[in-house]
Design an enzyme around this catalytic site. Structure first.
Site, PDB file in Angstrom:
ATOM      1  N   GLY A 161       0.858  -1.370   0.000  1.00 16.56           N
ATOM      2  CA  GLY A 161      -0.131  -0.031  -0.017  1.00 16.56           C
ATOM      3  C   GLY A 161       0.841   1.229  -0.011  1.00 16.56           C
ATOM      4  O   GLY A 161       0.322   2.413   0.511  1.00 16.56           O
ATOM      5  N   ASP A 211       2.357   0.730 -14.492  1.00 16.61           N
ATOM      6  CA  ASP A 211       3.046  -0.081 -13.247  1.00 16.61           C
ATOM      7  C   ASP A 211       3.341  -1.591 -13.778  1.00 16.61           C
ATOM      8  O   ASP A 211       4.306  -2.141 -13.509  1.00 16.61           O
ATOM      9  CB  ASP A 211       2.056  -0.136 -12.039  1.00 16.61           C
ATOM     10  CG  ASP A 211       1.798   1.274 -11.579  1.00 16.61           C
ATOM     11  OD1 ASP A 211       2.519   2.072 -11.858  1.00 16.61           O
ATOM     12  OD2 ASP A 211       0.801   1.288 -10.803  1.00 16.61           O
ATOM     13  N   TYR A 261      -8.824   8.418  -7.952  1.00 11.64           N
ATOM     14  CA  TYR A 261      -8.183   8.059  -9.117  1.00 11.64           C
ATOM     15  C   TYR A 261      -9.073   8.045 -10.407  1.00 11.64           C
ATOM     16  O   TYR A 261      -8.695   8.828 -11.438  1.00 11.64           O
ATOM     17  CB  TYR A 261      -7.336   6.721  -8.983  1.00 11.64           C
ATOM     18  CG  TYR A 261      -6.541   6.529  -9.961  1.00 11.64           C
ATOM     19  CD1 TYR A 261      -5.120   6.607 -10.193  1.00 11.64           C
ATOM     20  CD2 TYR A 261      -6.854   5.678 -11.121  1.00 11.64           C
ATOM     21  CE1 TYR A 261      -4.233   6.518 -11.007  1.00 11.64           C
ATOM     22  CE2 TYR A 261      -6.003   5.261 -12.139  1.00 11.64           C
ATOM     23  CZ  TYR A 261      -4.865   5.797 -12.089  1.00 11.64           C
ATOM     24  OH  TYR A 261      -4.065   5.442 -13.168  1.00 11.64           O
TER      25      TYR A 261
HETATM   26  C1  GLA Z   1      -1.041   4.204 -10.320  1.00  6.92           C
HETATM   27  C2  GLA Z   1      -1.580   3.745 -11.613  1.00  6.92           C
HETATM   28  C3  GLA Z   1      -0.831   3.967 -13.088  1.00  6.92           C
HETATM   29  C4  GLA Z   1      -0.440   5.641 -13.041  1.00  6.92           C
HETATM   30  C5  GLA Z   1      -0.136   6.180 -11.697  1.00  6.92           C
HETATM   31  C6  GLA Z   1       0.042   7.623 -11.748  1.00  6.92           C
HETATM   32  O1  GLA Z   1       0.164   3.913  -9.942  1.00  6.92           O
HETATM   33  O2  GLA Z   1      -1.603   2.328 -11.469  1.00  6.92           O
HETATM   34  O3  GLA Z   1      -1.358   3.537 -14.080  1.00  6.92           O
HETATM   35  O4  GLA Z   1      -1.794   6.321 -13.264  1.00  6.92           O
HETATM   36  O5  GLA Z   1      -1.061   5.786 -10.611  1.00  6.92           O
HETATM   37  O6  GLA Z   1       0.914   8.112 -12.719  1.00  6.92           O
END
Ligand code: GLA
Length: 425
Positions: A161, A211, A261
């Site tokens: 986290g 990511d 988000y």
């Molecule tokens: C999270 C999401 C990514 C990206 C970042 C912000 O880690 O999984 O895809 O959008 O936030 O850059």
């Protein structure tokens, strides 16, 4: 990206008693003291929990990631500049003779059990198992269902986290382990796309590809610059000379992060619905700062305008950061990191008091070239570029000031770029 946090809320236990946080302490000690012994100890633990011998146990590992710069623009067709880092999730797997599935993690009490023929769906009480079931569900949609059951044991040195993508490591590490063990033959990019698809369709988080991508393709000592529109990427040596990247964990529990988000993502869509037709672009990051300046007033909502401004200027900062690192100009890189943080604080509004405190205290320290939040924000982690011989002083000073300001204790570690998902045996 549902910020994999705890685990073991109520795993059923027909396979017997299971692990606990206390039981995991010795694995953390081994990882610190002698990482090469870790796999051997985990193999012993696997045999202790599931029986049999070590022979047919596969061992896989998936790294955490940092994003050097390029935040919240992967879902806006932008460029990002992440690196896999040398903190890993270890995943041991063995096929069974029947169709049962068991997931266990030495850090959390309780085990989860399913069957390969289950039709998987997201269930809150399934906790971390949702990430694994999400992958199985995506594999089934792609026509691949494991022919037999299997048992899994995990351990991780990735702060959970914490904004360094422990959840994408779990998705990609598991997808790779299952694909390799059952001969599905997915390549690294397919693994990354499957992880993202599972976030969208199973976890209900509309994350970008960054990511999962870097966790799948990362390389030792390299960052990548990834064009999230075309998925073209290239490796860039993470050559920092006398400097190190320090990861700082706010240790703040994130709340509402997934909904925030998704909210940012829809604000960007609103901006694009205005600017797209006006400027003839398909994504916000196709806009140059000049074209954006020409049209920005057409966005009536001031908040939405600021969100779009962040995206356009952040994309530009990525290009300049890659050039700065390749040209050995670490001072400029540090300055761009700071500009990125300020933009994420003021225009994109995803930082919060804890990340701002880490940023502000970092840049006061002599020997720090720049700092910024990394990842989704709303808590999680920040990074700083710090002279290697100033590390101890940096941790002491930033740590003390952070605690004074927030009442929380921050975590710190210096990282190096590591490999993407790997098969250890
Ligand atoms: C999270 C999401 C990514 C990206 C970042 C912000 O880690 O999984 O895809 O959008 O936030 O850059």
């Amino acid at each position: 990206m549902r910020f994999y946090t705890s685990g073991g809320s109520s795993g059923s236990s027909a396979f017997g008693a299971s692990g606990s946080a206390a039981g995991a302490a010795r694995f953390f000690e081994t990882a610190e003291r002698d990482a090469s012994k870790l796999v051997s100890e985990l193999l012993d633990e696997f045999v202790e929990r599931y029986g049999g011998s070590r022979d047919s146990i596969g061992v896989f590992a998936a790294p955490a990631r940092i994003n050097i710069i390029g935040e919240h623009i992967d879902y806006n067709g932008g460029k990002v500049f992440p690196a896999a880092i040398d903190k890993y999730l270890y995943l041991l797997i063995r096929k069974r003779a029947d169709t049962k599935i068991a997931y266990d993690d030495v850090r959390f009490p309780g085990k989860f059990e399913f069957d390969v023929n289950d039709s998987f769906s997201y269930k809150q009480e399934n906790d971390y198992a949702n990430y694994l079931n999400g992958i199985l569900s995506m594999m089934a949609k792609a026509g691949h269902r494991p022919s037999r059951g299997f048992e899994v044991l995990m351990f991780s040195t990735i702060p959970a986290g914490g904004g360094v993508s422990s959840s994408a490591a779990l998705e990609c590490g598991f997808a790779w382990a299952v694909s390799e063990s059952f001969g599905f033959g997915f390549d690294r990019v397919e693994i990354a796309k499957m992880g993202q698809r599972s976030e969208h369709e199973f976890m209900n988080v509309q994350c970008g590809i960054m990511d999962q991508f870097i966790i799948a393709v990362g390389k030792k000592e390299q960052a990548i610059v990834l064009d999230c529109d075309t998925l073209e990427y290239r490796y860039v040596p993470l050559a920092l000379g006398d400097y190190r990247i320090v990861v700082m964990n706010t240790n703040k529990k994130r709340r509402l992060a997934e909904s925030k988000y998704n909210e940012r993502r829809s604000e960007c869509e609103k901006a694009l619905s205005v600017l797209g037709p006006l400027a003839g672009v398909k994504t916000l990051c196709e806009l140059s700062p000049e074209t954006f300046a020409k049209h920005e007033k057409s966005i009536a909502d001031e908040t939405v305008r600021r969100r779009a401004r962040h995206c356009v200027l952040e994309n530009e900062r990525v290009n300049r950061s890659v050039a700065a690192l390749e040209g050995g100009d670490l001072r400029l890189l540090g300055k761009l990191l700071c500009e990125s943080h300020i933009s994420l604080r003021d225009d994109y509004e995803v930082t919060g008091a804890e990340l701002d405190a880490l940023y502000e205290e970092s840049i006061k320290v002599d020997g720090c070239l720049g700092a910024r939040m990394t990842g989704a924000g709303f808590g999680g982690c920040a990074i700083a570029i710090v002279k290697a011989d100033a590390f101890d002083r940096f941790v002491a000073q930033v740590g003390a000031e952070y605690t004074k300001r927030t009442g929380l204790v921050a975590g710190f570690f210096a990282c190096s770029a590591g490999d993407g998902v790997i098969r250890i045996r």
